[in-house]
Design a protein around this motif. Sequence first.
Motif, PDB file in Angstrom:
ATOM      1  N   TYR A 167       2.231  -4.059  -9.945  1.00  0.00           N
ATOM      2  CA  TYR A 167       1.345  -3.131  -9.299  1.00  0.00           C
ATOM      3  C   TYR A 167       1.217  -1.907 -10.397  1.00  0.00           C
ATOM      4  CZ  TYR A 167       1.870  -5.699  -5.053  1.00  0.00           C
ATOM      5  OH  TYR A 167       1.578  -6.795  -3.992  1.00  0.00           O
ATOM      6  N   SER A 168      -0.077  -1.181 -10.383  1.00  0.00           N
ATOM      7  CA  SER A 168      -0.085  -0.017 -10.936  1.00  0.00           C
ATOM      8  C   SER A 168       0.210   1.513 -10.042  1.00  0.00           C
ATOM      9  CB  SER A 168      -1.719   0.160 -11.145  1.00  0.00           C
ATOM     10  OG  SER A 168      -1.888   1.500 -11.925  1.00  0.00           O
ATOM     11  N   ALA A 169       0.288   1.153  -8.766  1.00  0.00           N
ATOM     12  CA  ALA A 169       0.727   2.165  -7.990  1.00  0.00           C
ATOM     13  C   ALA A 169       1.091   1.929  -6.635  1.00  0.00           C
ATOM     14  CB  ALA A 169      -0.348   3.357  -7.797  1.00  0.00           C
ATOM     15  N   LEU A 170       1.905   2.420  -6.064  1.00  0.00           N
ATOM     16  CA  LEU A 170       2.070   2.422  -4.596  1.00  0.00           C
ATOM     17  C   LEU A 170       1.428   3.317  -3.382  1.00  0.00           C
ATOM     18  CD1 LEU A 170       5.957   1.586  -4.830  1.00  0.00           C
ATOM     19  CD2 LEU A 170       4.253  -0.155  -4.524  1.00  0.00           C
ATOM     20  N   HIS A 171       1.060   3.076  -2.407  1.00  0.00           N
ATOM     21  CA  HIS A 171       0.580   4.283  -1.507  1.00  0.00           C
ATOM     22  C   HIS A 171       1.364   4.209  -0.216  1.00  0.00           C
ATOM     23  CE1 HIS A 171      -2.569   5.693   1.723  1.00  0.00           C
ATOM     24  NE2 HIS A 171      -2.270   6.558   0.651  1.00  0.00           N
TER      25      HIS A 171
END
Length: 421
Positions: A216-220
């Motif tokens: 993943y590129s990011a977590l929200h």
Amino acid sequence: MTSETQHQELLAKYAEAVVRVGLNLRKGQRLIITNATSRGVPPAGREFVYAVTKAAYAAGAKYVEVIWGDEEMLRLRLQQAPADSFDEYSNHIVDATMNMIKNGDALLSVYANDPDALAGLDSERIAAMQKTHLSHYNAIGAQVSRNAINWCVVASGSPAWAAKVFPDLKPEEAEEKLWQAIFETTRATLPDPVAAWEAHIKNLKARAKYMQAKKYSALHYKGPGTDFTLGLPYGHIWGGAQAMAENGVIFTANMPTEEIFTLPDRNRAEGTVAATFPLSYGGSLIEDFSVTFENGRIVKVNAKKNQALLQKLVDTDEGSTRLGEVALVNATSPIGKRGHLFYNTLFDENASCHIAIGRAYRFTLTGGAELTDEEFIAAGGNVSLNHVDFMIGSPHMDIDGIKEDGAREPVMRSGEWAFEA
């Protein structure tokens, strides 16, 4: 009531698990036992240290050294020492520990601390003393962050800590209940704690492997008071429980541990995140707080209690305005299900997803141990005197994984894993 014989039996089982699973101590290794927070192990940890020492020699340790500390001495200094004296420091603890690390020996940190040891004292003095300590202790922190040796962080029960966790019980009952909680969450109450730990580690490694494959590129994060997006750098490595030290020993850094973790991108954190547990820092509790980020940097903190101390933590250095760790823990972990605070990050972080202000672990970035500080920072890693975890997860938290193309996938829903591993 636990009898003294039963307590000693559980203490021995716990100590053996720490030595065999936590440290995985090798025959012929030396071991140094200390505590960074109180500049050594508080007196309340003495019984546990003796049990660990016995287990270490049984495992073939060549030599065991203990550095003892005293929180009351820190309190007296903060109350009585001249205002301009908090840059004074004796380096003997650092020198002794670094000697062990350079020799490839093992390091155990034992918490037996009073969460309110420095409560009510001048936050300016606490911050000054803490910064001086961290600047000297940074040499050790840098070696730990790259897994130079097999190391482990554990806890011992203590009267003051027990009274904080169970204030409605008599002192003896509170301490017994705290010890029982420690034994249960470290699997010492099971018939074969070492085998139980091996099965648990296998499960955590499977979840880390799943997240690693996703890249993943990011977590929200979305929850009460929280709307927060955290970037993950290229080459990030998800870990869980075990790691390989540079001295060739596979070890488990925290007992208990329920997390999988990696490093965030120091430049990509946006939004506000609310803490779901108090933070025990500098001998005081920071409570009901939130942190707001822009472009990876902390731009605002709010706290109902000890906001000034939280701001001092953030102001320690440039790296303390950014993050160095992101960890995922399901809300119904064995610690989460207990339904009470421990007022100790080692335990409370394993009840909740958390993030850490400050230094990133080099081993959570591909090739990170070989990079200079400047190269590590350029790759998205963070360098700081601090590494301070605070808890943000709850049964009301949802987390999405964001792919490079912007597509989203559920990672956690209502505080629980949204995938099988």
